[in-house]
Design an enzyme around this catalytic site. Sequence first.
Site, PDB file in Angstrom:
ATOM      1  N   LYS A 172       0.821  -1.222   0.000  1.00 25.61           N
ATOM      2  CA  LYS A 172       0.000   0.000   0.000  1.00 25.61           C
ATOM      3  C   LYS A 172       0.853   1.270   0.000  1.00 25.61           C
ATOM      4  CE  LYS A 172      -2.382   0.445   3.741  1.00 25.61           C
ATOM      5  NZ  LYS A 172      -1.892   1.571   4.555  1.00 25.61           N
ATOM      6  N   ARG A 247     -11.305   3.825  10.181  1.00 23.29           N
ATOM      7  CA  ARG A 247     -11.254   2.421  10.607  1.00 23.29           C
ATOM      8  C   ARG A 247     -12.622   1.912  11.053  1.00 23.29           C
ATOM      9  NH1 ARG A 247      -6.681  -0.117   8.835  1.00 23.29           N
ATOM     10  NH2 ARG A 247      -4.805   1.040   9.388  1.00 23.29           N
ATOM     11  N   ARG A 286      10.245  -9.837   4.210  1.00 19.00           N
ATOM     12  CA  ARG A 286      10.581  -8.468   4.607  1.00 19.00           C
ATOM     13  C   ARG A 286      11.210  -8.446   5.992  1.00 19.00           C
ATOM     14  NH1 ARG A 286       5.851  -3.993   4.789  1.00 19.00           N
ATOM     15  NH2 ARG A 286       5.493  -4.840   6.876  1.00 19.00           N
ATOM     16  N   ARG A 292      11.903  -5.612  11.905  1.00 25.81           N
ATOM     17  CA  ARG A 292      10.658  -5.521  12.667  1.00 25.81           C
ATOM     18  C   ARG A 292      10.290  -6.899  13.204  1.00 25.81           C
ATOM     19  NH1 ARG A 292       6.102  -2.190   9.460  1.00 25.81           N
ATOM     20  NH2 ARG A 292       4.889  -3.370  11.020  1.00 25.81           N
ATOM     21  N   ARG A 304      -2.311  -9.974  12.483  1.00 23.49           N
ATOM     22  CA  ARG A 304      -2.426  -8.643  11.870  1.00 23.49           C
ATOM     23  C   ARG A 304      -3.328  -8.689  10.638  1.00 23.49           C
ATOM     24  NH1 ARG A 304       3.502  -7.306  10.568  1.00 23.49           N
ATOM     25  NH2 ARG A 304       2.605  -5.468   9.548  1.00 23.49           N
TER      26      ARG A 304
END
Length: 348
Positions: A172, A247, A286, A292, A304
């Site tokens: 995104k 949201r 990634r 992360r 998630r």
Amino acid sequence: MQRLAIEIAEDVGDEIPVFIGILNGSFMVVSDFVKKYPNPCEVTFIKLASYEGVKSTEDIQRLIGLTQDLTGRTVIILEDIIDTGNTLHEVHRIFKNENVKSLKIATLFHKPEAYKKDFKLHYVGIEIPNKFIVGYGLDYDGLGRNLPEVYQIKETQHMTNLVLFGPPGAGKGTQANFLKEKYNLVHISTGDVFRFNIKNETALGMLAKSYMDKGELVPDQVTIDMLNAEVEKNTDANGFIFDGFPRTNAQADALDKLMDSKDSQINAMIALEVDDEILVQRLLERGKTSGRADDADESIIRNRITEYYSKTAILKDYYSAQNKYFGVNGVGSIEDITVRLSAVIDGL
């Protein structure tokens, strides 16, 4: 109007003032005002020469129709509306040589946001937003002057405003960067906006932090106020990409109201659609370079993704009801996905 007439009458006292209307706009205002003025008075009209064939008050040269000797008189200019104040500059220049006792300005409508001059406005009927209004003597490009009531013209800006969604790993952020460049849009990431306001200790940032420090959710209105500030910073933009907001249905409704206040709207919610297993593999890959922790743990990744769908499903229904939901295949090369997104935007 009644309040304005009484206020001026009390201020003037026993004097017989000369009310001057500026044609063509103030004719209706002056006519109704004089009917409500409780004491003796005199009325005359003047006209701006620049109004002959000129639509703007930017190039005012002279006043015509001022033949009465006003030496020692109290003169009150009755305006229908004062916005930039350009007309007043010429009025004050002309009357500077008329030896009047006092020159005062009264206006039924006043746009404080548009007013650019230092001339004092002695009497103001109603303060209004910096929007075009027509009717009751006011016109827009020659139209609407004879309407008996006052109306605001709704100016729909030709903007493209998108709500961009995509599950973690859908790309995104990459696509938002391409789209903002291609369509000259401003990318507003809620996360970035929060971080900016908190880092710079703005009033909204400190307010948001006070909730976060207590472990409470930041109220929607605080977020909307932050987004409003971002929109106001970019009034010349072709549109906006909203990323991370809304949201919930309540937030979507609040965003609709915000855009409506700007005489604009959300044109589309575009969601990148990618198979869960592809997302998991992308994020794990990634995670090898991002550092992360939530990109390195498959269970966290799947949670998630599940959370994303639970939130997006609600908004999908909201925007589908407005025929504004567009799902786009998010699998393929970056260029291919950009082409698909562009096809949606070009078709809006």
